[in-house]
Design a protein around this motif. Structure first.
Motif, PDB file in Angstrom:
ATOM      1  N   LEU A 403       0.838  -1.203   0.000  1.00  0.00           N
ATOM      2  CA  LEU A 403       0.000   0.000   0.000  1.00  0.00           C
ATOM      3  C   LEU A 403       0.869   1.247   0.000  1.00  0.00           C
ATOM      4  CD1 LEU A 403      -2.828   1.190   0.078  1.00  0.00           C
ATOM      5  CD2 LEU A 403      -2.783   0.981   2.588  1.00  0.00           C
ATOM      6  N   ARG A 404       1.975   1.213   0.704  1.00  0.00           N
ATOM      7  CA  ARG A 404       2.896   2.343   0.683  1.00  0.00           C
ATOM      8  C   ARG A 404       3.396   2.617  -0.725  1.00  0.00           C
ATOM      9  NH1 ARG A 404       7.544   4.101  -1.307  1.00  0.00           N
ATOM     10  NH2 ARG A 404       8.518   5.701  -0.011  1.00  0.00           N
ATOM     11  N   ASP A 405       3.716   1.564  -1.482  1.00  0.00           N
ATOM     12  CA  ASP A 405       4.161   1.718  -2.866  1.00  0.00           C
ATOM     13  C   ASP A 405       3.044   2.285  -3.746  1.00  0.00           C
ATOM     14  OD1 ASP A 405       6.609   0.743  -2.111  1.00  0.00           O
ATOM     15  OD2 ASP A 405       6.245  -1.293  -2.857  1.00  0.00           O
ATOM     16  N   GLN A 406       1.807   1.903  -3.452  1.00  0.00           N
ATOM     17  CA  GLN A 406       0.678   2.467  -4.196  1.00  0.00           C
ATOM     18  C   GLN A 406       0.568   3.973  -3.962  1.00  0.00           C
ATOM     19  OE1 GLN A 406      -2.426  -0.761  -2.949  1.00  0.00           O
ATOM     20  NE2 GLN A 406      -3.233   0.245  -4.766  1.00  0.00           N
ATOM     21  N   VAL A 407       0.775   4.390  -2.705  1.00  0.00           N
ATOM     22  CA  VAL A 407       0.743   5.820  -2.392  1.00  0.00           C
ATOM     23  C   VAL A 407       1.810   6.557  -3.191  1.00  0.00           C
ATOM     24  CG1 VAL A 407       1.079   7.550  -0.579  1.00  0.00           C
ATOM     25  CG2 VAL A 407      -0.196   5.446  -0.079  1.00  0.00           C
ATOM     26  N   GLU A 408       3.011   6.002  -3.224  1.00  0.00           N
ATOM     27  CA  GLU A 408       4.087   6.631  -3.991  1.00  0.00           C
ATOM     28  C   GLU A 408       3.716   6.758  -5.460  1.00  0.00           C
ATOM     29  OE1 GLU A 408       8.647   5.555  -5.344  1.00  0.00           O
ATOM     30  OE2 GLU A 408       8.060   5.171  -3.251  1.00  0.00           O
ATOM     31  N   ILE A 451       5.118   8.750   4.115  1.00  0.00           N
ATOM     32  CA  ILE A 451       5.719   7.521   3.577  1.00  0.00           C
ATOM     33  C   ILE A 451       7.210   7.676   3.315  1.00  0.00           C
ATOM     34  CG2 ILE A 451       3.517   6.837   2.531  1.00  0.00           C
ATOM     35  CD1 ILE A 451       4.858   7.496  -0.216  1.00  0.00           C
ATOM     36  N   GLY A 452       7.761   8.841   3.650  1.00  0.00           N
ATOM     37  CA  GLY A 452       9.205   9.038   3.493  1.00  0.00           C
ATOM     38  C   GLY A 452       9.630   9.368   2.079  1.00  0.00           C
ATOM     39  N   LEU A 453       8.721   9.904   1.272  1.00  0.00           N
ATOM     40  CA  LEU A 453       9.062  10.291  -0.102  1.00  0.00           C
ATOM     41  C   LEU A 453       9.596  11.717  -0.057  1.00  0.00           C
ATOM     42  CD1 LEU A 453       8.877   9.156  -3.027  1.00  0.00           C
ATOM     43  CD2 LEU A 453       6.762  10.470  -3.248  1.00  0.00           C
ATOM     44  N   ARG A 454      10.921  11.842   0.005  1.00  0.00           N
ATOM     45  CA  ARG A 454      11.543  13.147   0.208  1.00  0.00           C
ATOM     46  C   ARG A 454      12.702  13.321  -0.772  1.00  0.00           C
ATOM     47  NH1 ARG A 454      11.057  10.993   5.487  1.00  0.00           N
ATOM     48  NH2 ARG A 454       9.300  11.902   6.637  1.00  0.00           N
ATOM     49  N   PRO A 455      13.159  14.576  -0.917  1.00  0.00           N
ATOM     50  CA  PRO A 455      14.292  14.819  -1.824  1.00  0.00           C
ATOM     51  C   PRO A 455      15.526  14.040  -1.387  1.00  0.00           C
ATOM     52  CG  PRO A 455      13.281  16.885  -1.096  1.00  0.00           C
ATOM     53  CD  PRO A 455      12.670  15.808  -0.280  1.00  0.00           C
ATOM     54  N   SER A 461      15.396   9.776  -8.600  1.00  0.00           N
ATOM     55  CA  SER A 461      14.587   9.051  -7.620  1.00  0.00           C
ATOM     56  C   SER A 461      13.179   9.623  -7.553  1.00  0.00           C
ATOM     57  CB  SER A 461      15.229   9.129  -6.235  1.00  0.00           C
ATOM     58  OG  SER A 461      15.120  10.438  -5.713  1.00  0.00           O
ATOM     59  N   SER A 462      12.261   8.833  -7.033  1.00  0.00           N
ATOM     60  CA  SER A 462      10.869   9.280  -6.898  1.00  0.00           C
ATOM     61  C   SER A 462      10.774  10.494  -5.984  1.00  0.00           C
ATOM     62  CB  SER A 462      10.007   8.143  -6.343  1.00  0.00           C
ATOM     63  OG  SER A 462       9.961   7.057  -7.240  1.00  0.00           O
ATOM     64  N   GLY A 463      11.537  10.470  -4.887  1.00  0.00           N
ATOM     65  CA  GLY A 463      11.504  11.595  -3.963  1.00  0.00           C
ATOM     66  C   GLY A 463      11.982  12.875  -4.607  1.00  0.00           C
ATOM     67  N   SER A 468      10.894  18.146  -6.754  1.00  0.00           N
ATOM     68  CA  SER A 468      11.140  19.118  -7.815  1.00  0.00           C
ATOM     69  C   SER A 468       9.829  19.673  -8.360  1.00  0.00           C
ATOM     70  CB  SER A 468      11.948  18.463  -8.939  1.00  0.00           C
ATOM     71  OG  SER A 468      12.135  19.357 -10.014  1.00  0.00           O
ATOM     72  N   TRP A 469       8.841  18.792  -8.510  1.00  0.00           N
ATOM     73  CA  TRP A 469       7.533  19.243  -8.998  1.00  0.00           C
ATOM     74  C   TRP A 469       6.853  20.161  -7.979  1.00  0.00           C
ATOM     75  CZ3 TRP A 469       2.637  17.795  -6.991  1.00  0.00           C
ATOM     76  CH2 TRP A 469       1.550  18.271  -7.729  1.00  0.00           C
TER      77      TRP A 469
END
Length: 690
Positions: A403-408, A451-455, A461-463, A468-469
């Motif tokens: 589910l975390r990957d789905q959020v990403e 979820i820890g999606l950070r620069p 990388s996804s973060g 950037s967006w």
């Protein structure tokens, strides 16, 4: 989740709580016979080796003197303490203030400031529950604020006093064995302790639980009820005092008790009603004015016989100097700024402490299991953002990596949708409306943070892509919500510029996403600038940019020559209470009229303002206190409109009511779950309040 920090309740003594070992020196409750003798007063017990110098070295105050307070508002001074006039009302408690003054709390919630004490406000009795009453007052050590506590354990803070939680917020205020009858601040001002009438102790903030009476004596075994809690001079332990003068010591030296100085088989003519720390010990007062001194300071007199039929209810020590310094090794007295809390809106540890049962959790799981739909930040009516936020909550709480990957993946699909030609302004393609960006961006950023999606250092990388967006979107000019003429000179503003320009609901939404983006990207100067604009909106005309307020809104202002977005405390227009009205948005229903023409827009403005407040508060800014608690006053204004003119004024934005209850300790009625909002949701799970 709270004003300053998540409260730590060290013990639920009245409800069974934790079984901790009590401190040394606990005195058994004295056995009282039928023999009665006149009240004894005097110098009490000498403490070998104690001195004023020792008390000062431990952080005490070397002044000699005290006041005693009668229920009728009369205050009598002893020693070096100056005389003060009586106050009107039924007195409940007396508290000394740094600088030689004092505060008196009366049963109508009024705080009377005497001498050098500063008045920071009175209790809004309308926020209390049925039958709930103020019970005690305790000051911030440096004199810059105070707390008022109720008999149900509610905490109301004024001035620089911080909120560290209370029994109402914890949902146990209606299950107490006995009322809360006393409360005191810790030496640092970073917490407080409450005492129930059966001797249960509740600890919040940096207070330390050292034991309670119910651990050692059952309620049926108490010879007299408890009347007071006094911290010892080193800030480590405390003493609990019973009405018969018995004393219970917890991690504090036992220095003597009233039964210990009375002849065998005797007891007091009148009960003990108050106690305070005094020098290196403590001082007690009885209802007829008798004073018992167990300290290194001299006895300065009592009120016995000074007036007919006394009913002394409290005592306070004279403190002519500045702040009482905390003992060595303890943190300094806090400023008015709260300490930052990890997590933009909530952090992983806080989520892991939340329940995985109940209606709020079940709704969250239900939504997380659904297809969130098409990502489109340019759609101002989209629920995709709050659905992704629900998925992030469930992923973190359950540890579901899939589910975390789905959020990403959902977050990555949002990238570029601000240029959706189907949702852009009619007159300019590929530029999203400012309202859509303001509403939708904040929840996406919070989900990414969870979820820890950070620069990071890898630009592929996804973060890095998401960050950037976010940076790009926050700086892009947005087209106005309605018509190309909405901005001056045809200019189009980015989120920050829109937030700084107007006092409208669109601007509060823009401000929320502006702050979330700046915090996520670590842009401290941008957060600071947003904080100034927030304060201006809340009512501080000394900071921030001028905010556009329209002519209709000025008719709702109690001070149209210097208007603020949220009407100030006590605001009145044409004899009607408009304290807390968000004037630009209620004016969407028309110029001032009573009853007002219904409009939902004040809730829209409140929604953006509330998200800003919580983000800023957790970042270390006292946002919930700004503008004399503008957030509380704004929602109470809407509640008053609903009470007077119908439920249509209240059937909106339930998530904000949960947040207000959680933050301010209110008991606002809520019609349903907090599942959907324009820019936030799910606070019935994350911020359940009362």
């Amino acid at each position: 989740m709270t004003l300053l920090a998540k409260p730590t309740l060290a013990l639920l003594a009245l409800l069974g709580g934790l079984a901790l070992t009590s401190g040394p020196g606990t005195e058994p409750t004295p056995t009282i016979s039928d023999t009665r003798i006149p009240l004894v007063t005097g110098d009490g017990v000498d403490i070998p080796g104690a001195s004023l110098a020792a008390a000062e070295a431990a952080g005490g105050d070397s002044a000699i003197g005290y006041w005693v307070l009668d229920r009728d508002g009369t205050i009598e001074a002893f020693g070096d303490a100056p005389a003060f006039p009586a106050v009107k009302g039924v007195a409940l408690d007396l508290e000394s203030a740094a600088g030689g003054g004092a505060w008196i709390l009366t049963d109508d919630g009024v705080v009377h400031a005497l001498g050098g004490a500063t008045h920071f406000g009175n209790v809004d009795m309308s926020v209390l529950g049925a039958g709930e009453k103020p019970s005690s007052i305790s000051g911030v050590p440096d004199g810059t604020g105070y707390w008022v506590f109720t008999d149900r354990g509610r905490v109301l803070r004024f001035g620089s006093a911080g909120f560290f939680g209370d029994l109402v917020q914890l949902g146990i205020s209606d299950r107490l064995v006995g009322p809360v009858i006393d409360a005191v601040a810790t030496a640092t001002g970073n917490g407080y302790l409450m005492l129930g009438s059966d001797g249960g102790v509740f600890v919040f903030g940096d207070g330390q639980f050292r034991g309670s009476v119910p651990e050692i004596i059952p309620l049926s075994g108490l010879a007299a009820p408890l009347v007071g809690l006094v911290p010892d001079h080193d800030g480590v332990g405390y003493w609990l005092f019973a009405a018969d003068g018995g004393i219970f010591s917890f991690a504090a030296d036992f220095l003597g008790s009233v039964p210990g100085v009375l002849p065998p088989g005797a007891h007091l003519d009148e009960p003990v009603s108050g106690a305070i720390p005094y020098g290196s010990g403590y001082l007690l007062v009885a209802t007829d004015g008798g004073v018992f001194n167990f300290s290194d300071r001299p006895f300065s007199g009592s009120a016995v016989g000074s007036r007919p039929s006394p009913d002394i209810i409290s005592v306070a020590a004279y403190r002519p100097g500045g702040a009482v310094l905390p003992p060595a090794g303890l943190p300094p007295v806090i400023s008015s700024d709260p300490a930052p809390i990890e997590g933009l809106w909530i952090n992983r540890e806080e989520i892991l402490a939340l329940p995985m049962s109940g209606p709020a959790w079940q709704k969250l799981v239900e939504v997380a299991d659904e297809d969130p739909g098409q990502a489109d930040i340019s759609d101002q009516d989209s629920n995709h953002d709050i659905k992704v936020l629900a998925m992030a909550y469930v992923a973190v709480r359950t540890g579901d990596d899939h589910l975390r990957d789905q959020v990403e993946q959902e977050l990555l699909e949002v990238i570029g949708t601000d240029e959706n030609a189907n949702r852009s302004c009619d007159w300019t393609p590929n530029i999203a409306r400012s309202l859509a960006i303001g509403r939708n961006l904040v929840s996406y950023i919070i989900a990414a943070d969870l979820i820890g999606l950070r620069p990071d250092d890898d630009p592929t990388s996804s973060g890095a892509q998401f960050a950037s967006w976010v940076d790009d979107v926050r700086q892009k000019p947005n087209c106005p919500h309605t018509g190309s003429g909405s901005f001056p000179d045809g200019d189009w503003f980015n989120l920050s510029q829109f937030h700084d320009w107007s006092a409208s609901n669109v601007s509060t939404m823009a401000g929320a996403s502006r702050i979330a983006a700046a915090l996520y990207l670590g842009d401290e100067s941008e957060v600071e600038a947003a904080w100034e604009t927030f304060q201006r909106y809340a009512g501080d005309l000394s900071v921030g940019p001028d905010l556009k307020i329209n002519d209709k809104a000025l008719t709702w202002s109690s001070q149209p020559d210097r208007p603020v977005a949220v009407n100030p405390a006590g605001a009145v227009v044409d004899g009607h209470n408009v304290d807390g009205a968000i004037i630009n948005d209620i004016a969407r229903g028309g110029e001032f009229a009573w009853p007002p023409e219904y409009t939902q827009y004040p809730w829209e403005g409140l929604a953006g303002f509330y998200v800003q407040a919580e983000l800023l508060q957790r970042a270390g800014y006292p946002a919930w206190e700004a503008g004399d608690e503008a957030g509380r006053r704004a929602i109470k204004f809407l509640e008053r409109l609903a009470d007077e003119f119908g439920d249509q004024w209240w059937d909106h934005t339930d998530w904000a009511k949960y947040l207000a209850n959680d933050v301010y300790g209110l008991d606002l009625p809520i019609n349903g779950p907090a599942s959907k909002g324009k820019n936030m949701a799910w606070t019935d799970w994350t911020h359940p309040g009362t």
